[in-house]
Design an enzyme around this catalytic site. Structure first.
Site, mmCIF file in Angstrom:
data_model
loop_
_atom_site.group_PDB
_atom_site.id
_atom_site.type_symbol
_atom_site.label_atom_id
_atom_site.label_comp_id
_atom_site.label_asym_id
_atom_site.label_seq_id
_atom_site.Cartn_x
_atom_site.Cartn_y
_atom_site.Cartn_z
ATOM 1 N NE ARG A 1 2.672 -75.483 70.374
ATOM 2 C CZ ARG A 1 2.023 -76.630 70.239
ATOM 3 N NH1 ARG A 1 2.396 -77.499 69.338
ATOM 4 N NH2 ARG A 1 0.977 -76.920 70.976
ATOM 5 N NE ARG B 1 1.389 -77.002 76.489
ATOM 6 C CZ ARG B 1 1.488 -78.054 75.732
ATOM 7 N NH1 ARG B 1 0.781 -79.101 75.988
ATOM 8 N NH2 ARG B 1 2.304 -78.061 74.702
ATOM 9 N NE ARG C 1 -5.485 -74.062 78.520
ATOM 10 C CZ ARG C 1 -6.593 -74.705 78.883
ATOM 11 N NH1 ARG C 1 -7.466 -74.121 79.684
ATOM 12 N NH2 ARG C 1 -6.821 -75.929 78.448
ATOM 13 C CG ASP D 1 -3.699 -74.924 67.908
ATOM 14 O OD1 ASP D 1 -2.856 -75.217 68.773
ATOM 15 O OD2 ASP D 1 -4.039 -75.718 67.009
ATOM 16 C CE1 TYR E 1 -3.983 -82.926 64.710
ATOM 17 C CE2 TYR E 1 -2.776 -81.404 63.316
ATOM 18 C CZ TYR E 1 -2.833 -82.207 64.440
ATOM 19 O OH TYR E 1 -1.758 -82.301 65.277
HETATM 20 O O1 CP3 Z 1 4.496 -71.227 69.299
HETATM 21 C C1 CP3 Z 1 3.727 -70.738 70.142
HETATM 22 O O2 CP3 Z 1 3.998 -70.684 71.320
HETATM 23 C C2 CP3 Z 1 2.415 -70.131 69.651
HETATM 24 C C3 CP3 Z 1 1.257 -70.922 69.957
HETATM 25 C C4 CP3 Z 1 1.010 -72.243 69.256
HETATM 26 C C5 CP3 Z 1 0.132 -73.207 69.806
HETATM 27 N N1 CP3 Z 1 -0.033 -74.202 68.886
HETATM 28 C C6 CP3 Z 1 -0.534 -73.111 71.137
HETATM 29 C C7 CP3 Z 1 -1.056 -74.331 71.782
HETATM 30 C C8 CP3 Z 1 1.426 -72.717 67.997
HETATM 31 C C9 CP3 Z 1 2.415 -72.119 67.009
HETATM 32 C C10 CP3 Z 1 0.752 -73.951 67.790
HETATM 33 C C11 CP3 Z 1 0.893 -74.731 66.543
HETATM 34 C C12 CP3 Z 1 0.349 -76.088 66.463
HETATM 35 N N2 CP3 Z 1 -0.812 -76.566 67.006
HETATM 36 C C13 CP3 Z 1 0.931 -77.126 65.684
HETATM 37 C C14 CP3 Z 1 2.174 -76.981 64.828
HETATM 38 C C15 CP3 Z 1 3.419 -77.084 65.612
HETATM 39 C C16 CP3 Z 1 3.753 -78.477 66.095
HETATM 40 O O3 CP3 Z 1 3.818 -78.635 67.317
HETATM 41 O O4 CP3 Z 1 3.964 -79.379 65.256
HETATM 42 C C17 CP3 Z 1 0.119 -78.254 65.840
HETATM 43 C C18 CP3 Z 1 0.354 -79.610 65.205
HETATM 44 C C19 CP3 Z 1 -0.988 -77.890 66.656
HETATM 45 C C20 CP3 Z 1 -2.163 -78.719 67.052
HETATM 46 C C21 CP3 Z 1 -2.290 -78.847 68.523
HETATM 47 N N3 CP3 Z 1 -2.638 -77.826 69.379
HETATM 48 C C22 CP3 Z 1 -2.087 -80.018 69.291
HETATM 49 C C23 CP3 Z 1 -1.686 -81.368 68.728
HETATM 50 C C24 CP3 Z 1 -2.332 -79.675 70.620
HETATM 51 C C25 CP3 Z 1 -2.349 -80.607 71.815
HETATM 52 C C26 CP3 Z 1 -0.995 -81.060 72.176
HETATM 53 C C27 CP3 Z 1 -0.139 -79.916 72.667
HETATM 54 O O5 CP3 Z 1 0.874 -79.631 72.026
HETATM 55 O O6 CP3 Z 1 -0.529 -79.310 73.657
HETATM 56 C C28 CP3 Z 1 -2.620 -78.290 70.677
HETATM 57 C C29 CP3 Z 1 -2.931 -77.486 71.876
HETATM 58 C C30 CP3 Z 1 -2.132 -76.258 72.134
HETATM 59 N N4 CP3 Z 1 -1.764 -75.352 71.200
HETATM 60 C C31 CP3 Z 1 -1.646 -75.835 73.408
HETATM 61 C C32 CP3 Z 1 -0.977 -74.623 73.188
HETATM 62 C C33 CP3 Z 1 -0.310 -73.753 74.223
HETATM 63 C C34 CP3 Z 1 -1.884 -76.540 74.746
HETATM 64 C C35 CP3 Z 1 -3.283 -76.372 75.192
HETATM 65 C C36 CP3 Z 1 -3.426 -75.861 76.592
HETATM 66 O O7 CP3 Z 1 -2.740 -74.922 77.034
HETATM 67 O O8 CP3 Z 1 -4.299 -76.401 77.245
#
Ligand code: CP3
Length: 343
Positions: free
Chosen positions: A26, A30, A39, A76, A154
């Site tokens: 990640r 953010r 964003r 994502d 999910y």
């Molecule tokens: O690694 C990276 O930086 C690449 C981008 C990436 C995102 N999501 C961007 C994102 C990756 C690899 C993911 C994977 C992801 N997404 C997982 C597996 C990894 C883990 O954390 O277990 C999961 C379970 C998700 C599902 C998901 N996406 C959730 C639960 C959420 C909300 C909570 C959170 O972590 O923000 C997201 C949103 C998300 N995915 C954001 C980002 C940057 C935040 C949204 C925003 O910027 O408004």
């Protein structure tokens, strides 16, 4: 393809390196002020993800700002259910929500799968191709997808959950339908990841974020066979399995063709090494909360962690994604601590 810095790929192949490579799960997101600025130009997260030039910019930001040894494409895991026909919403400050969920065979039958579903993910392939251009041979790029069980969770639960009891109930009440859904997700994921390889991904990571919700037997029945299908279908490039909470599955992973096994921070290096054997590379596993410590402590703790993994067959990462409010200077201290280490 040759890279100015190919430490990450050499380590993933199991070669000895002068220090372990480092990147953060990640990292594209953010924690960076540049990300938050970018964003803000989009009405929502999904519009951002679907704009390849913006996704490519978010992919490259941590490369420039943190000096990591690998980039990961900004996207994502939930783009896959959407491509199969199950829409999701990303609710600000809360997380994903599926307005409709999968409850049985009728819902599963109408889902797209394989190439027909993956055809809706061209924007991710474009983001990979565009990211490769912008990285310009500096470091390798990681592609990714969610593991079938985590995507299933999910699609049936409809959102994150403390227990995932709706998803787990389905495994008990409708095992055949569960397998049918897992198979459709798997077939789609394979087609999607083939496209990522064609677009230029150098390594693929599979995120099984909710692995730890299953019993060892259930994991063997409902997760491992699909993880095997994915790895066996994509022999061209190295692959990483990161299954959070799945310390009990390390022996299973030792028999799968993943070159790298990611660890969460609950799994000691020696415990994992004893179970996966000597071949596979381990990735991890610094507690993301450890990044709230003062930078001098971070350096000491990172060096201690590297010594515990021992020389070679180790890629430094966190044990889960970096938390959004982690001070940027502390993230930088983490990366620098690894870069300052030598065996
Ligand atoms: O690694 C990276 O930086 C690449 C981008 C990436 C995102 N999501 C961007 C994102 C990756 C690899 C993911 C994977 C992801 N997404 C997982 C597996 C990894 C883990 O954390 O277990 C999961 C379970 C998700 C599902 C998901 N996406 C959730 C639960 C959420 C909300 C909570 C959170 O972590 O923000 C997201 C949103 C998300 N995915 C954001 C980002 C940057 C935040 C949204 C925003 O910027 O408004």
């Amino acid at each position: 393809m040759t890279y100015q810095n190919d430490l990450f790929l050499r380590a993933a192949r199991g070669e000895k390196t002068e220090r372990p490579p480092v990147w953060l799960m990640r990292q594209a997101g953010r924690i960076l002020p540049q990300y938050r600025e970018l964003r803000a130009k989009f009405p929502d997260f999904k519009a951002f993800v679907k704009t390849p030039h913006a996704a490519a910019e978010a992919t490259v930001q941590p490369v420039d700002e943190l000096g990591v040894d690998a980039a990961i494409v900004f996207s994502d895991i939930l783009v896959v259910p959407e491509a199969m026909g199950l829409n999701y919403e990303m609710i600000e400050a809360k997380g994903p929500k599926f307005p409709k969920v999968i409850t049985g065979p009728k819902d599963i039958d109408i889902l797209l799968d394989g190439d027909a579903a993956a055809a809706h993910l061209v924007y991710v392939w474009d983001a990979i191709a565009e990211s490769k251009k912008r990285i310009d041979g500096r470091i390798p790029l990681i592609g990714f997808a969610g593991a079938p069980w985590t995507i299933f969770a999910y699609m049936t639960e409809g959102s994150g959950s403390k227990t995932f009891s709706v998803a787990r109930r389905m495994l008990y009440q409708q095992p055949e339908a569960s397998h049918a859904l897992l198979q459709k997700i798997t077939t789609t994921t394979i087609a999607y990841l083939k496209g990522q390889i064609a677009a230029g991904a150098d390594l693929l990571q599979i995120f099984d974020s909710w692995a730890g919700e299953l019993s060892p037997e259930q994991y063997r029945t409902f997760a491992v066979p699909y993880l095997r299908q994915i790895a066996e279908a994509l022999p061209e490039i190295p692959k990483t399995i990161f299954a959070k909470g799945a310390w009990f599955a390390l022996e299973d992973f030792s028999e799968l063709p993943y070159q790298v096994v990611g660890l969460d921070w609950n799994t000691p290096a020696a415990f994992a090494r004893a179970r996966v054997g000597t071949e596979q590379v381990l990735q991890g596993n610094f507690d993301p909360c450890g990044l709230y410590a003062p930078p001098a402590d971070i350096e000491r703790n990172v060096h201690e962690m590297i010594r515990q993994f021992g020389p070679g067959k180790h890629i430094v990462n966190l044990g889960h994604g970096v938390y959004p409010d982690t001070p940027l200077d502390n993230v930088k201290a983490f990366v620098q601590a690894v870069k300052g280490f030598s065996w």
